[in-house]
Motif scaffolding. Structure first.
Motif, short mmCIF file in Angstrom:
data_model
loop_
_atom_site.label_atom_id
_atom_site.label_comp_id
_atom_site.label_asym_id
_atom_site.label_seq_id
_atom_site.Cartn_x
_atom_site.Cartn_y
_atom_site.Cartn_z
N LEU A 106 0.83 -1.20 0.00
CA LEU A 106 0.00 0.00 0.00
C LEU A 106 0.87 1.25 0.00
O LEU A 106 0.63 2.19 -0.77
N ILE A 107 1.92 1.25 0.82
CA ILE A 107 2.76 2.44 0.93
C ILE A 107 3.60 2.67 -0.32
O ILE A 107 3.95 3.81 -0.65
N GLY A 108 3.90 1.62 -1.06
CA GLY A 108 4.76 1.77 -2.23
C GLY A 108 4.02 1.74 -3.55
O GLY A 108 4.66 1.73 -4.62
N SER A 109 2.71 1.76 -3.52
CA SER A 109 1.92 1.61 -4.76
C SER A 109 2.12 2.78 -5.72
O SER A 109 1.95 2.61 -6.93
N THR A 110 2.48 3.94 -5.20
CA THR A 110 2.69 5.09 -6.09
C THR A 110 4.17 5.42 -6.29
O THR A 110 4.51 6.43 -6.89
N TRP A 111 5.04 4.56 -5.78
CA TRP A 111 6.49 4.79 -5.89
C TRP A 111 6.92 4.65 -7.34
O TRP A 111 6.59 3.66 -8.01
N ALA A 112 7.68 5.60 -7.84
CA ALA A 112 8.09 5.60 -9.24
C ALA A 112 9.59 5.36 -9.41
O ALA A 112 10.12 5.50 -10.51
N GLY A 113 10.26 4.97 -8.31
CA GLY A 113 11.71 4.76 -8.38
C GLY A 113 12.08 3.45 -9.03
O GLY A 113 11.24 2.58 -9.30
N ASP A 114 13.38 3.30 -9.27
CA ASP A 114 13.91 2.09 -9.89
C ASP A 114 14.76 1.25 -8.93
O ASP A 114 14.92 0.06 -9.15
N ASP A 115 15.32 1.87 -7.91
CA ASP A 115 16.25 1.18 -7.02
C ASP A 115 15.74 1.28 -5.59
O ASP A 115 15.61 2.38 -5.04
N ILE A 116 15.48 0.15 -4.97
CA ILE A 116 14.89 0.11 -3.64
C ILE A 116 15.77 0.81 -2.60
O ILE A 116 15.27 1.38 -1.62
N VAL A 117 17.10 0.83 -2.82
CA VAL A 117 17.98 1.44 -1.82
C VAL A 117 17.93 2.96 -1.87
O VAL A 117 18.52 3.62 -1.00
N ASP A 118 17.24 3.53 -2.84
CA ASP A 118 17.10 4.98 -2.91
C ASP A 118 15.95 5.50 -2.06
O ASP A 118 15.73 6.71 -2.00
N GLY A 122 17.16 5.46 4.44
CA GLY A 122 17.76 4.13 4.43
C GLY A 122 16.78 2.99 4.52
O GLY A 122 17.16 1.84 4.74
N ALA A 123 15.48 3.29 4.33
CA ALA A 123 14.46 2.24 4.46
C ALA A 123 14.66 1.12 3.45
O ALA A 123 14.38 -0.06 3.73
N GLY A 124 15.17 1.47 2.27
CA GLY A 124 15.35 0.46 1.24
C GLY A 124 16.37 -0.59 1.59
O GLY A 124 16.24 -1.76 1.21
N TYR A 125 17.42 -0.18 2.33
CA TYR A 125 18.44 -1.15 2.73
C TYR A 125 17.85 -2.21 3.64
O TYR A 125 18.19 -3.40 3.54
N GLY A 126 16.98 -1.80 4.54
CA GLY A 126 16.33 -2.76 5.42
C GLY A 126 15.45 -3.74 4.65
O GLY A 126 15.43 -4.94 4.93
N LEU A 127 14.71 -3.22 3.68
CA LEU A 127 13.86 -4.09 2.86
C LEU A 127 14.70 -5.05 2.02
O LEU A 127 14.33 -6.22 1.84
N LEU A 128 15.82 -4.56 1.52
CA LEU A 128 16.71 -5.41 0.74
C LEU A 128 17.30 -6.51 1.61
O LEU A 128 17.34 -7.68 1.21
#
Length: 244
Positions: A106-118, A122-128
């Motif tokens: 739900l929180i990422g449904s409108t995200w338009a990025g290409d790299d999760i670590v961006d 630093g939330a993307g590093y945790g998800l990775l």
């Protein structure tokens, strides 16, 4: 439940091991030797083992890895060990899984990025990391032993005045440190001037290696030697019990 007696040693050889080096040092060639008896399988994620005699399966992404895992389960876990080549590409698999999971949330449904670590803060590093270790757990459940082949990078550790260039796994963020705590041994592979391939399990300020098995602690073990045009491999110094 409190133990009533001392537990004997249950495992001598490493069940989970990382072997890392700079490129073209011979990791795949050496560990392909384990597959020749049919009891080990090489998971080629880099498509780089086709020039080497081995038993392998090439995987292009996380979905193929999951499919392979299901086939191994259906076959009643036939392999004594799996060789993952390499950790770098396994992290790319995890990045795709983490990205897809975030986009489907739900929180990422409108995200338009290409790299999760961006992702911010630093939330993307945790998800990775979460996706990466879920894949690690999935792979390790498929066989008693696992060898992870990885690449090295040189990083400055410490303050500017007292820093040293230390060899570390070429993975993002905190992943190398966490992964190191979960395996039985980490060795760095190198070649010497005598055309011998060495796996070094010694620990120093310059390299984060080490091992829990007593026969590997602080040792630099010869695992192969180039004789004329042939690579003669001997992994008995690591796997003292017959495993291939």
């Amino acid at each position: 439940m409190l133990p009533e007696k001392v537990t004997n040693i249950k495992s001598v050889d490493p069940n989970r091991m990382i072997v890392a080096s700079f490129p073209k040092t011979g990791k795949t060639s050496v560990f392909s030797e384990l597959t020749l008896g049919g009891k080990w399988l090489l998971l080629d994620l880099e498509n780089g083992s086709r020039f080497i005699k081995n038993m392998r399966v090439s995987l292009e992404g996380p979905n193929e890895l999951i499919e392979l895992g299901e086939e191994i389960k259906k076959a009643d876990y036939p392999y004594e060990g799996l060789i993952i080549d390499s950790l770098t590409v396994l992290e790319r698999f995890a990045k795709k899984v983490a990205t897809d999971n975030y986009r489907n949330s739900l929180i990422g449904s409108t995200w338009a990025g290409d790299d999760i670590v961006d992702l911010p803060k630093g939330a993307g590093y945790g998800l990775l990391r979460k996706a990466f270790f879920e894949i690690i757990d999935f792979v390790q459940a498929l066989s008693p032993k696992t060898v992870y082949l990885g690449h090295l990078k040189s990083s400055a550790i410490g303050s500017d005045e007292d820093s040293v260039n230390a060899l570390q796994l070429d993975l993002l963020g905190k992943t190398p440190r966490i992964l190191a705590s979960e395996v039985d041994a980490i060795g760095f592979m190198r070649r010497n001037d005598d055309n011998e391939t060495i796996i070094d399990f010694s620990t120093s300020d310059e390299q984060y290696a080490g091992a829990r098995p007593e026969h590997l602690q602080g040792k630099a073990i010869k695992v192969a030697k180039k004789v004329e045009d042939n690579l003669v491999v001997d992994l008995s110094g690591i796997y003292t019990e017959k495993c291939h």
